[in-house]
Structures are given as structure tokens and as C-alpha cells.
Motif scaffolding. Structure first.
Motif, PDB file in Angstrom:
ATOM      1  N   LEU A   1       4.596  -5.832   1.732  1.00 11.41           N
ATOM      2  CA  LEU A   1       4.565  -6.416   0.385  1.00 11.41           C
ATOM      3  C   LEU A   1       3.127  -6.722  -0.046  1.00 11.41           C
ATOM      4  O   LEU A   1       2.772  -6.566  -1.209  1.00 11.41           O
ATOM      5  CB  LEU A   1       5.415  -7.695   0.331  1.00 11.41           C
ATOM      6  CG  LEU A   1       6.910  -7.539   0.599  1.00 11.41           C
ATOM      7  CD1 LEU A   1       7.626  -8.874   0.472  1.00 11.41           C
ATOM      8  CD2 LEU A   1       7.529  -6.539  -0.369  1.00 11.41           C
TER       9      LEU A   1
ATOM     10  N   ARG B   1       1.374  -5.158  -3.281  1.00 11.31           N
ATOM     11  CA  ARG B   1       0.752  -5.980  -4.332  1.00 11.31           C
ATOM     12  C   ARG B   1      -0.751  -5.734  -4.454  1.00 11.31           C
ATOM     13  O   ARG B   1      -1.403  -6.341  -5.292  1.00 11.31           O
ATOM     14  CB  ARG B   1       0.989  -7.472  -4.030  1.00 11.31           C
ATOM     15  CG  ARG B   1       2.393  -7.917  -4.269  1.00 11.31           C
ATOM     16  CD  ARG B   1       2.620  -9.343  -3.795  1.00 11.31           C
ATOM     17  NE  ARG B   1       3.985  -9.739  -4.023  1.00 11.31           N
ATOM     18  CZ  ARG B   1       4.392 -10.586  -4.970  1.00 11.31           C
ATOM     19  NH1 ARG B   1       3.515 -11.173  -5.739  1.00 11.31           N
ATOM     20  NH2 ARG B   1       5.673 -10.872  -5.123  1.00 11.31           N
TER      21      ARG B   1
ATOM     22  N   SER C   1       6.995  -7.132  -6.363  1.00  9.33           N
ATOM     23  CA  SER C   1       5.695  -6.814  -5.763  1.00  9.33           C
ATOM     24  C   SER C   1       5.149  -5.500  -6.310  1.00  9.33           C
ATOM     25  O   SER C   1       3.957  -5.372  -6.549  1.00  9.33           O
ATOM     26  CB  SER C   1       5.818  -6.690  -4.241  1.00  9.33           C
ATOM     27  OG  SER C   1       6.314  -7.876  -3.693  1.00  9.33           O
TER      28      SER C   1
ATOM     29  N   TYR D   1       7.705 -15.624  -2.104  1.00  7.34           N
ATOM     30  CA  TYR D   1       6.819 -14.689  -1.389  1.00  7.34           C
ATOM     31  C   TYR D   1       5.602 -15.432  -0.830  1.00  7.34           C
ATOM     32  O   TYR D   1       5.221 -15.221   0.334  1.00  7.34           O
ATOM     33  CB  TYR D   1       6.389 -13.580  -2.352  1.00  7.34           C
ATOM     34  CG  TYR D   1       5.170 -12.797  -1.909  1.00  7.34           C
ATOM     35  CD1 TYR D   1       5.262 -11.836  -0.900  1.00  7.34           C
ATOM     36  CD2 TYR D   1       3.917 -13.031  -2.493  1.00  7.34           C
ATOM     37  CE1 TYR D   1       4.144 -11.130  -0.498  1.00  7.34           C
ATOM     38  CE2 TYR D   1       2.799 -12.334  -2.093  1.00  7.34           C
ATOM     39  CZ  TYR D   1       2.908 -11.381  -1.089  1.00  7.34           C
ATOM     40  OH  TYR D   1       1.803 -10.696  -0.683  1.00  7.34           O
TER      41      TYR D   1
END
Lengths: 258, 247
Positions: free
Chosen positions: A21, A25, A148, A168
């Protein structure tokens, strides 16, 4: 060694999983900054006789919420804020450590990891984190990935992106602190970012990313631990070098195959 | 009077930290089952209007979709963005990419829906390809398919021709026209391509921070309007260079 391998496998799998993730991102530096900033939490824990890992976790979560707040109110890009936060928070940690009388052997272990000193309590804590993170990921996997990968479209599609981001950040901060025990503050990105970056060189789908990344991270950790035992070298850096070597090999193999 | 697909009243948008208004007192309606084009120079506010409809920017005024406040109607809106807000090089297949939008649906329904919409845009053969391996035209079809995967009734497209060659551009707009006819949807397209606007749009809305004109392309797009919108000294060629004029 047995405890080190169990703790290493659990931590590497967990850290590299959320690392997917982080890579999605494009925020690798974010994880690094949180890890460095958590030194202040460690120092506060040592100063006030609170479990340093617990104190670091709380402080890392605090920082992960502070960053979006600072970004909103300063209107500066995130890399500028991370560039401020990393040295600022780490320096506060070092200054706080100076107030603790006597030699601080724990400082080095937090900076570069101390997996060989891992106890069963640490393993239970990391195993609990693995269970919580796995359940969260399984329940919210699609939402976490969507928010993300393309937060704007996720928002349009009805996902409460702000709430997913909070979750997150809590997960990331907690998992980073768990990773510190294994490879330390300075090297935690070796497990967070490098395995996912290596797998993305070859993967064709998200499914492959989520299966191969933890396998690669665990492999690098176990080989790193064995090498550290055989060659009498520090385990944290051995794991980080192993992880980095696999990335370099991946780049060369991809170049040859292409 | 029939309920319009979109009605915008006195739309005013100010971005935080900026002195000037991005959009000032814009009002227009779009008929159901039609193609409307938003035209204007770079920075005129076309994308900003689309983002306001999608709830991505704060605004003053009223936006209604099929007669209801827009915030109750997001599920009926599909969107093809101008820029990718995602890492195009990440290893994600076309199937993965589209399935994210159907995050709340069971897997078998997701597969069925994705296959159906990819077949419609004639892109079934690329379902397992990585996004990074697609051509500009293929990617544009996939973005259109993603916008259609939840069966929207209003489709917003922000400069969909960007990154597509001339042939691909025409194929894309032919597909959009077919879509409006077959599925009875309404499409609103922000575009720089005036020949495309002439050939495919039923209605044109001219924007440059405020509204300059609104109506049928043949009637409102004049030399005078062109100069007002894009600046003096620019020559407006009308639809003389249209590749295949359909009106």
C-alpha cells in the motif's frame, strides 16, 4: 535464534504486506519519516519507564495524524514536511535520550534492530498485530487498495477515503514500530518498501503482488538471519542488505529478460 | 417540461488560498439522452465544473442531477478523468483496475459486469493485460469501461481525447455516440476539439470563468464568440475542417 526466526517471519510478512500500500501510494518516504520520528517515542518511553515499543507506537500514530494536519494548514507539499519532520523528531529523540543517565545500549538496538534479543512477549505482540492487520486487510482489502491507488475515484465511488486513510495510518504506524524490533528505525524501509518494489518489477496483477511480496520479504529475512549467525554480523543490516540485493538482482534480471 | 439530466444554477467556485473566483455564476441545463460539450481555453474552469458535479470541490449554488440534489445521485454518475491520479506503472491488470469500483459487489457479479462492459467497448481481449502495457486508445476505452461498470445514467468526460491519436479519437467519439443511443445515457464532455464538438455534441456550453454562450453548436459558435472566448485575432474556421460532420 528460534525466536528470532519466528519473530522475523511474522514481522517481515506483515511489514512487507502493508508496504504494498505504501508503494501504491507512492509514499515511501512517509514510512521512513514515521520510523525515524518514533525515536522520540522510544526516548519518552525510556525516560518515563513505559514500554518503549508501546510509547513509540503511540507517538508514531500521533505523527501519522500530524502530517496531514500540517499539510492542510501549511499548504506545503508532503515531501517538504517529511524533510522537516524526520530530522526534527529524531533530534528531539536524541536530546531526550541525553537526559537519561548512564550508557544507553538500547539506542543502538532501536536504530539498527535487535532481533536476536527478541523475547516471547515481543513475538506475542507481533503475532497479535499480524492477526489484527490480516483481519483488517481481508475485510477492507478492496477499499484500502482503491483509496491507496486512486483516492479521487474511490471518493467518487462512495468510499469514505478520509476514514480509510485514518485506518491505514494507524496500521502503518503500528506495523512500522513492530518492524523496528527486527531491523531498526534506520532500516525499516528495507522491509516496508524494497520487497514490494522488487515484486512490482515482475508482477502482472495485484494478486501476484500480495502473494509474492511477503514471500520475498520472509526469504530475505530468514537468509539475512542465517548469514548474520554464520558470519557473526549484525542481523538488522544483514536482512536489509539481503533485501536490497534481491532488488538489484531483480533490476538486472528484468533488463536481461526485456 | 421534462426534468433535465443536469441543472446547474448560479455555480460559483473559489479555491482556498486564491483571490480570484475559478467559476462565477454559471447556470445551464443539459437534456436527458444527449451529448453536451463544455468548451473554453485552458484554465477556463471546465474541469472545475466537472469536479463540482462530482463533489470534489466546494461550491456555492445548486447542482441537480435528474431533478435531485447531486449528493444523492453520485451512484448514477460515471467519470472519465483527464489526468490519471494513479501510478500507471503499478502492476495492476485491467480486471483489477475495474473491479476496484465494484468493491462492494460479490466476485461473480463483478466478473459478469466487467466482462459485459469490456465487450461493449470492444476491449474484452485486454482484460488480463497490465495497464502500463496498453496503448493510449486502449487505455481510454478502459477508462470509459470503468466509468460505465456501475451502469451510470450521466457520464462526465474530461478531455477524453487527450493522449489519443486522430483515428482513436474519432473511434472513441463514435463509441460514445452509440452509448448515448443504446443505453439512453447523457454525456457531458469537456473538450478542446471544436470539430469534435460540431460533429457529436447536441449542445455546447462556452466557459471562461463565467458563461459566454450556450446552445446548438452551429448557432452559438461564431467568429465573435470564438474571439470572446479564446482571445482577439484568432481565426475561427467553423466546421470546415471537420473529419466527418454528422449533423
Amino acid at each position: 535464534m528460534q525466536r528470532a526466526i519466528i519473530g522475523g517471519i511474522l514481522t517481515a510478512g506483515l511489514t512487507s504486506w502493508i508496504g504494498i500500500l505504501v508503494v501504491l501510494r507512492r509514499s515511501s518516504f512517509f514510512g521512513d519519516a514515521i520510523a525515524h520520528a518514533s525515536l522520540t517515542g522510544v526516548a519518552l518511553g525510556l525516560l518515563f519507564n513505559v514500554n518503549p515499543i508501546l510509547a513509540a507506537t503511540i507517538y508514531a500514530i500521533f505523527i501519522s495524524f500530524m502530517l496531514p494536519y500540517l499539510q492542510k494548514h501549511s499548504e506545503l507539499p508532503i515531501d517538504s514536511l517529511l524533510g522537516f519532520l524526520l530530522p526534527f523528531s529524531m533530534a528531539i529523540g536524541v536530546i531526550l535520550l541525553a537526559f537519561i543517565p548512564g550508557y544507553q545500549p538500547e539506542l543502538i538496538s532501536f536504530l539498527f534492530g535487535s532481533v536476536l534479543a527478541i523475547g516471547w512477549t515481543d513475538i506475542y505482540i507481533i503475532a497479535s498485530l499480524v492477526v489484527v492487520a490480516t483481519i483488517t486487510m481481508l475485510v477492507l482489502k478492496r477499499k484500502l487498495i482503491f483509496a491507496s491507488f486512486d483516492s479521487e475515484y474511490a471518493k467518487i465511488s462512495g468510499i469514505k477515503v478520509e476514514k480509510i486513510d485514518i485506518l491505514y495510518h494507524i496500521l502503518l504506524a503500528t506495523i512500522i514500530v513492530a518492524g523496528i524490533k527486527l531491523v531498526g528505525i534506520v532500516l525499516v524501509n528495507a522491509l516496508l518498501v524494497i520487497p514490494a518494489s522488487t515484486v512490482r518489477l515482475f508482477a502482472n496483477s495485484l494478486k501476484q503482488m500480495f502473494i509474492l511480496t511477503p514471500i520475498l520479504a520472509i526469504f530475505a529475512t530468514v537468509v539475512g538471519l542465517v548469514l548474520s549467525y554464520l558470519l557473526n554480523i549484525p542481523p538488522g543490516p544483514a536482512i536489509a542488505v539481503m533485501s536490497g540485493t534481491m532488488f538489484l538482482l531483480g533490476v538486472f534480471v528484468k533488463k536481461i529478460v526485456a | 417540461m421534462k426534468t433535465p439530466a443536469l441543472s446547474i444554477e448560479n455555480l460559483t467556485i473559489r479555491y482556498p488560498g486564491y483571490k480570484h473566483t475559478a467559476i462565477k455564476s454559471v447556470s445551464f441545463t443539459v437534456k436527458k439522452n444527449s451529448i453536451a460539450a463544455l468548451i473554453g481555453p485552458n484554465g477556463s474552469g471546465k474541469t472545475t465544473i466537472i469536479k463540482a458535479i462530482l463533489g470534489l470541490v466546494d461550491y456555492e449554488g445548486a447542482i441537480k442531477v435528474f431533478g435531485e440534489p447531486v449528493n444523492k445521485m453520485y451512484k448514477k454518475i460515471g467519470y472519465v478523468p483527464q489526468k490519471f491520479n494513479f501510478d500507471q506503472t503499478f502492476p495492476i491488470s485491467v480486471y483489477d483496475f475495474m473491479s476496484l469500483v465494484l468493491y462492494a459487489k460479490p466476485k461473480n457479479q463483478t466478473i459478469r459486469q466487467i466482462n459485459k462492459v469490456l465487450k461493449y467497448v470492444e476491449a474484452s481481449d485486454i482484460i488480463n493485460q497490465r495497464l502500463s502495457d496498453l496503448s493510449g486508445g486502449q487505455l481510454q476505452r478502459v477508462l470509459l469501461a470503468r466509468a460505465l461498470v456501475h451502469d451510470p445514467e450521466l457520464l462526465l468526460l474530461d478531455e477524453p481525447e487527450a493522449g489519443v491519436d486522430v483515428g482513436g479519437e474519432q473511434t472513441f467519439y463514435d463509441l460514445l455516440e452509440k452509448l448515448v443511443e443504446d443505453k439512453k445515457i447523457t454525456a457531458i464532455v469537456a473538450s478542446h476539439e471544436l470539430d469534435i464538438v460540431y460533429a457529436y455534441a447536441n449542445q455546447v456550453v462556452c466557459i471562461n470563468k463565467r458563461m459566454f454562450c450556450e446552445g446548438v453548436p452551429n448557432e452559438v459558435l461564431t467568429q465573435e464568440m470564438f474571439e470572446q472566448l479564446y482571445g482577439r485575432g484568432l481565426k475561427f474556421y467553423g466546421h470546415t475542417h471537420i473529419r466527418h460532420h454528422k449533423k
